[in-house]
Scaffold this motif. Structure first.
Motif, PDB file in Angstrom:
ATOM      1  N   GLY A 265      -3.406   8.676  -4.867  1.00  0.00           N
ATOM      2  CA  GLY A 265      -2.408   7.809  -4.248  1.00  0.00           C
ATOM      3  C   GLY A 265      -3.032   6.955  -3.156  1.00  0.00           C
ATOM      4  N   ALA A 266      -3.847   7.594  -2.318  1.00  0.00           N
ATOM      5  CA  ALA A 266      -4.493   6.863  -1.223  1.00  0.00           C
ATOM      6  C   ALA A 266      -5.409   5.772  -1.773  1.00  0.00           C
TER       7      ALA A 266
ATOM      8  N   GLY B  86       0.828  -1.201   0.000  1.00  0.00           N
ATOM      9  CA  GLY B  86       0.000   0.000   0.000  1.00  0.00           C
ATOM     10  C   GLY B  86       0.864   1.254   0.000  1.00  0.00           C
ATOM     11  N   ALA B  87       1.934   1.232   0.802  1.00  0.00           N
ATOM     12  CA  ALA B  87       2.811   2.398   0.893  1.00  0.00           C
ATOM     13  C   ALA B  87       3.465   2.699  -0.449  1.00  0.00           C
ATOM     14  N   VAL B  88       3.988   1.672  -1.110  1.00  0.00           N
ATOM     15  CA  VAL B  88       4.722   1.938  -2.353  1.00  0.00           C
ATOM     16  C   VAL B  88       3.763   2.314  -3.481  1.00  0.00           C
ATOM     17  N   LEU B  89       2.624   1.616  -3.577  1.00  0.00           N
ATOM     18  CA  LEU B  89       1.710   1.960  -4.678  1.00  0.00           C
ATOM     19  C   LEU B  89       0.996   3.276  -4.403  1.00  0.00           C
ATOM     20  N   GLY B  90       0.774   3.592  -3.129  1.00  0.00           N
ATOM     21  CA  GLY B  90       0.223   4.899  -2.795  1.00  0.00           C
ATOM     22  C   GLY B  90       1.166   5.994  -3.248  1.00  0.00           C
TER      23      GLY B  90
ATOM     24  N   GLY C 276      -7.796  -5.835   4.015  1.00  0.00           N
ATOM     25  CA  GLY C 276      -6.755  -5.466   3.066  1.00  0.00           C
ATOM     26  C   GLY C 276      -6.818  -3.993   2.702  1.00  0.00           C
ATOM     27  N   ALA C 277      -8.039  -3.511   2.490  1.00  0.00           N
ATOM     28  CA  ALA C 277      -8.215  -2.090   2.145  1.00  0.00           C
ATOM     29  C   ALA C 277      -7.677  -1.208   3.267  1.00  0.00           C
ATOM     30  N   CYS C 278      -7.996  -1.577   4.507  1.00  0.00           N
ATOM     31  CA  CYS C 278      -7.552  -0.770   5.650  1.00  0.00           C
ATOM     32  C   CYS C 278      -6.024  -0.820   5.787  1.00  0.00           C
TER      33      CYS C 278
ATOM     34  N   GLY D  43      -0.694   1.819   5.015  1.00  0.00           N
ATOM     35  CA  GLY D  43       0.596   1.974   4.342  1.00  0.00           C
ATOM     36  C   GLY D  43       0.656   3.283   3.577  1.00  0.00           C
ATOM     37  N   GLY D  44      -0.443   3.597   2.890  1.00  0.00           N
ATOM     38  CA  GLY D  44      -0.503   4.856   2.152  1.00  0.00           C
ATOM     39  C   GLY D  44      -0.334   6.045   3.079  1.00  0.00           C
ATOM     40  N   TYR D  45      -0.874   5.939   4.280  1.00  0.00           N
ATOM     41  CA  TYR D  45      -0.734   7.030   5.237  1.00  0.00           C
ATOM     42  C   TYR D  45       0.740   7.287   5.550  1.00  0.00           C
ATOM     43  N   LEU D  46       1.518   6.197   5.615  1.00  0.00           N
ATOM     44  CA  LEU D  46       2.952   6.345   5.897  1.00  0.00           C
ATOM     45  C   LEU D  46       3.662   7.102   4.786  1.00  0.00           C
ATOM     46  N   SER D  47       3.393   6.695   3.529  1.00  0.00           N
ATOM     47  CA  SER D  47       4.170   7.282   2.432  1.00  0.00           C
ATOM     48  C   SER D  47       3.555   8.570   1.889  1.00  0.00           C
ATOM     49  N   LEU D  48       2.365   8.926   2.386  1.00  0.00           N
ATOM     50  CA  LEU D  48       1.727  10.151   1.882  1.00  0.00           C
ATOM     51  C   LEU D  48       1.541  11.223   2.955  1.00  0.00           C
ATOM     52  N   ALA D  49       1.476  10.817   4.222  1.00  0.00           N
ATOM     53  CA  ALA D  49       1.209  11.814   5.257  1.00  0.00           C
ATOM     54  C   ALA D  49       2.251  11.808   6.374  1.00  0.00           C
TER      55      ALA D  49
END
Lengths: 355, 306
Positions: B62-63, B45-49, B195-197, B202-208
């Motif tokens: 991204g999220a 999630g982090a990398v694809l976000g 999985g969505a959560c 992960g997206g929160y890590l790489s975006l926020a």
């Protein structure tokens, strides 16, 4: 659990290194402790590998294994490279020391280069860089740029390498402002962007306005940029992460050393040595001095030049320990042995060294 | 910025990824499935976000990519464990390994690039209020989403028929099946939600949290999320408290260090984990509490025609 997983991952990865052996090519192998995508320690060693490729073209062939944990796995990985016909192997983490020596004994014709260790053999050299020279320079800049007179310092682990860096930073700062203060927090991790960012935020919340770090990710610098504070990059030039916040960065540059040593093997002049090079050997580089007034940048350049020419040595006495005890007498240079085992803070650091 | 206010803001940032990942896993486990692949779904999630945000210039897209990435891996997990009845523990661990490797491969091109930050909300008049403004009205969207998810999951699990079905499937899949509930379908949906959560976390890590991509940037947070689910005894509101407690201890130890509190930093770093163990011991000694809340069929495979 993570250790177990990364070991398993390393085991999986190590099956990936199968290279066809060319007859007249020198095969150069690399063992990295982290992923080459860490943008820190292993990333910079990999840049050195790429420099070898660029310098020698088709005279060499390079292979690497990344994310090798410092344990039994390391020996297997190193031996694998030696068996695959590598003539020169760089093992790039302190914990690879004993595995490197073990494999070196079995393969006397293969040359080994071990980074940051202290045990050598006829076919094993050691090398490291004097990063503390760079830390002295950024200490001076921090003292000139700080309005609050206090810097924040994010440490990884209280080992001599890191303590030496903190001391050099403070000695640099004190040479400008004798009353300069530093707040130190330990992340107890080399590499956890979230944690490093949290540490940076905590320091800024406590009133420091300049950040220095001895952890690997650009996260603290990113926090500084966001909060309008300033800081220094680590291992790589991180200006992209903080165009307004990075003053300079201490860059680990292994390419000059790697190219020279590879050339020595190609020429047949390679010998076992111990190299501890700094700014003079171009193993430590300073990123451009940015976001500071010209006089501060000029003073920094002057310090770099003095260290490079040998006129200035960061650990020149008199240096006092935290409790006031004289550690280095007036005019004496602290010797390398004492520096390698440094486990005390210099006077003026208002913090307890974790034991 | 006042001291307490900024500490609170930092705690929220530290707690949100844990809360996001854990609330998803809570639903998964309530339906009787143990997915140990949270770390793997998070990192992908982090990398694809990060990649989605770079490609489109929008952190929101991204999220969404992060969410989709987590769901993709969860679907794979569901297929293996629900369809092919593979061992859940082994499959979950394999999912983590796969995720870490996959993320490293996808992310190679993004190393050393600054990311696009998920913007913080700005409500004129409200976000600038002293103290409560930035804390209550100045967060990014995912923070509010994480809190809404806790409320939503709590409501659905304990106040709706759908929640009753999820819990029934988790507590006794045989009876649920006999009553005509499609156990597999319920579990699929729960796994996908988890999985969505995890992907969003992960997206929160790489975006926020730290808008950048570096390999292994989840740094074990998926495992902490798994521990938090047990810590909460599968109750959403306790999970909320646990995640914020965990975040707070992590942040406050840095403040204690910077203040020069003479406690070894290694101990302070270990403190959050120590707290988890103590709570685990406390709840496992309370038989009633454990028996009421633990999904009885947790980790057990279900074959419909048995």
């Amino acid at each position: 659990m993570r250790k177990l997983l990364s070991m398993a991952a390393a085991a999986v990865l190590s099956f990936g290194v199968v290279g066809a052996e060319a007859a007249d090519k020198l095969k150069v192998g690399f063992i990295y402790v982290g992923p080459i995508g860490d943008y820190g320690w292993s990333y910079q060693h990999n840049q050195g590998r790429l420099a070898i490729e660029a310098a020698f073209g088709d005279k060499v062939e390079t292979v690497y294994i990344e994310s090798v944990s410092e344990g039994p796995d390391a020996e297997r990985a190193i031996e694998r490279l030696a068996r695959d016909g590598a003539g020169l192997i760089y093992s790039t983490s302190f914990g690879f020391m004993n595995p490197t020596l073990k494999v070196a004994k079995k393969f006397p014709d293969v040359k080994f280069e071990h980074s940051t260790g202290y045990k050598r053999a006829a076919n094993v050299s050691t090398y490291s860089a004097r990063f503390y020279e760079g830390r002295y320079v950024i200490g001076q800049i921090a003292a000139r740029m700080s309005k609050t007179g206090t810097a924040g310092y994010i440490g990884s682990f209280p080992i001599p390498e890191v303590i030496r860096g903190i001391n050099a930073f403070m000695l640099g700062a004190q040479s400008v402002d004798p009353d300069f203060k530093v707040k130190i927090v330990w992340a107890n991790s080399w590499y956890d962007p979230g944690k490093e960012a949290d540490a940076a935020k905590a320091l800024l919340d406590q009133g420091v306005d300049v950040l220095a770090q001895h952890t690997d990710s650009p996260a603290p610098l990113q926090v500084a940029e966001e909060r309008g504070a300033i800081g220094f990059g680590q291992a790589s030039d991180m200006i992209k992460f903080a165009p307004k916040g990075q003053l300079t960065a201490i860059v680990d540059d292994w390419s000059v050393y790697y190219v020279n040593r590879t050339k020595a093997v190609l020429d047949g002049t390679w010998e076992s040595t111990d190299t501890w090079g700094g700014l003079d050997a171009e193993m430590v580089l300073m990123a451009p001095f940015t976001n500071m007034p010209e006089d501060v940048a000029n003073a920094a350049k002057e310090t770099v030049e003095k260290i490079r020419s040998g006129k200035l040595h960061p650990f020149t006495g008199p240096i006092y320990k935290q409790d006031g005890e004289l550690a280095v007498a007036d005019g004496i240079l602290l010797d390398d042995q004492a520096m390698l085992g440094m486990n005390w803070y210099v006077k003026g650091i208002d913090d307890q060294l974790p034991q | 910025m006042g001291g307490y206010e900024s500490i609170l803001l930092t705690v929220i940032t530290a707690a949100t990824p844990l809360l996001l990942a854990a609330i998803g896993e809570l639903v998964v486990e309530r339906s009787g499935v143990l997915n140990l692949g949270v770390e793997g779904m998070m990192i992908v999630g982090a990398v694809l976000g990060f990649a989605g945000a770079q490609a489109t210039g929008s952190a929101y897209i991204g999220a969404l990519c992060a969410l989709g990435a987590g769901m993709g891996l969860a679907l794979l997990f569901g297929f293996l464990t629900l369809h092919l009845v593979a061992n859940q523990v082994a499959t979950g661990l394999a999912l983590t390994l796969l995720g870490l490797g996959l993320a490293g491969m996808i992310g190679e091109a993004f190393v050393g690039q600054p990311g696009i930050r998920l913007e913080r909300l700005h409500i004129p008049g409200l976000s600038t209020l002293p103290f409560i403004g930035p804390v209550l009205f100045g967060q990014d969207l995912l923070v509010y989403l994480s809190l809404a998810l806790v409320a939503g999951v709590s409501f659905v699990l304990f106040r709706t028929r759908a929640g009753l079905i999820i819990r029934a499937v988790g507590d006794n899949h045989g009876s649920a099946h006999a009553l005509g509930v499609s156990v597999i379908r319920v579990r699929y949906l729960a796994v996908l939600f988890g999985g969505a959560c995890a992907g969003l976390a992960g997206g929160y890590l790489s975006l926020a949290y730290t808008p950048q991509w570096v390999e292994g940037m989840t740094a074990g947070r998926g495992w902490i999320a798994l521990a938090l689910v047990v810590f909460s005894t599968w109750r959403p509101l306790r999970l909320l408290a646990g995640a914020y407690l965990f975040g707070a201890v992590g942040i406050l130890q840095f403040h204690a260090q910077a203040h020069g509190v003479a406690i070894p930093s290694q101990f302070l770093t270990a403190l959050p984990y120590l707290a988890t163990i103590i709570v685990l011991v406390m709840i496992s000694r309370n038989r009633v509490l454990t028996r009421i809340n633990t999904p009885a069929c947790l980790g057990q495979p279900f074959v419909p025609d048995r």
